[in-house]
Design an enzyme around this catalytic site. Structure first.
Site, short mmCIF file in Angstrom:
data_model
loop_
_atom_site.label_atom_id
_atom_site.label_comp_id
_atom_site.label_asym_id
_atom_site.label_seq_id
_atom_site.Cartn_x
_atom_site.Cartn_y
_atom_site.Cartn_z
N SER A 141 4.79 8.76 -5.08
CA SER A 141 3.46 8.98 -4.53
C SER A 141 3.46 10.30 -3.77
CB SER A 141 3.07 7.85 -3.58
OG SER A 141 1.87 8.15 -2.90
N TYR A 154 3.18 2.19 3.67
CA TYR A 154 3.26 2.53 2.24
C TYR A 154 3.98 3.86 2.05
CZ TYR A 154 1.70 3.86 -2.44
OH TYR A 154 1.65 4.28 -3.75
#
Length: 238
Positions: A141, A154
């Site tokens: 990510s 996250y």
């Protein structure tokens, strides 16, 4: 360009929709047999049907990778399927900032994003090494580099995924098995945001799938231990 993927088998975790489904479809378009994984039977079956329409073998394996023993069983199914390519895509997104997150939120982020990747990979690795050729590709990510204020847990979990991929690449050096990471920017599917960043245009799942297909191919034999950022150039840093 022929990516020389015809006849190889691949497991794509979390491929019942979004980026995972696009990866499954792109690999199938290059001739890969694909084991579609998901938790929703109907969604996974629909993707498998689309994969099979490309003229390759498609099967479905179901299960929540955070449940005890499930990740290992999925990997065993992949081994029996003949998978030489593992794409670790599954992992939940969550919004927790430093003020609102508690120990349970941090634990859930790592149990959802890190440990399933470790378990599937560890279980499938002996088969890949035995055959002397294989690919482990993790989906990272942009969050670890340009984290929104509300994705602390996250971002940390995805940073761990990127770092452990580099570690795995060093571990596998000389075995014929490579480990690389593809980190998306903002990716839009069905007008919904899958992963956030900003750029000249939103990315598409196919942008990520194309990068994965290259890293999965024999053309990338000399590419090992990289984080390939597919984010329109938004993530800060080298």
């Amino acid at each position: 360009m022929d990516l020389r993927l015809a006849g190889l088998g691949a497991l794509v975790t979390g491929s019942g929709a979004g980026i995972g489904a696009a990866i499954a479809g792109t690999l199938a378009g290059e001739g890969c047999d694909v084991l579609v994984h998901g938790r929703d039977a109907a969604a996974a079956a629909a993707v498998a049907e689309q994969v099979a329409a490309r003229g390759v073998r498609a099967e479905v394996v179901l299960g929540d990778l955070t449940e005890p023993g499930v990740a290992e069983q999925v990997a065993v199914t992949a081994r029996d399927f003949g998978a030489r390519i593992l794409v670790n895509n599954a992992g939940p997104f969550a919004e927790h900032d430093w003020e609102s997150s508690g120990p349970a939120d941090w634990r859930a982020a790592f149990e959802g994003n890190v440990l399933p990747t470790v378990r599937v990979t560890q279980t499938l690795l002996p088969s890949l090494r035995q055959h002397g050729w294989g690919r482990v590709i993790t989906i990272g990510s942009r969050a670890p580099r340009t984290p929104p204020h509300d994705t602390a847990t996250y971002s940390a979990a995805r940073a761990a995924v990127v770092n452990m991929t580099t570690s795995l690449a060093h571990h596998l050096a000389g075995t014929g098995v490579t480990a690389n990471c593809v980190s998306p920017g903002i990716i839009v599917t069905d007008d919904e945001r899958v992963d956030g960043s900003a750029g000249e245009r939103p990315g598409r799942p196919e942008d990520i799938a194309a990068a994965v297909a290259y890293l999965a191919s024999p053309l990338a034999d000399y590419v090992n231990g990289i984080e390939l950022r597919v984010d329109g150039g938004i993530a800060a840093g080298p």
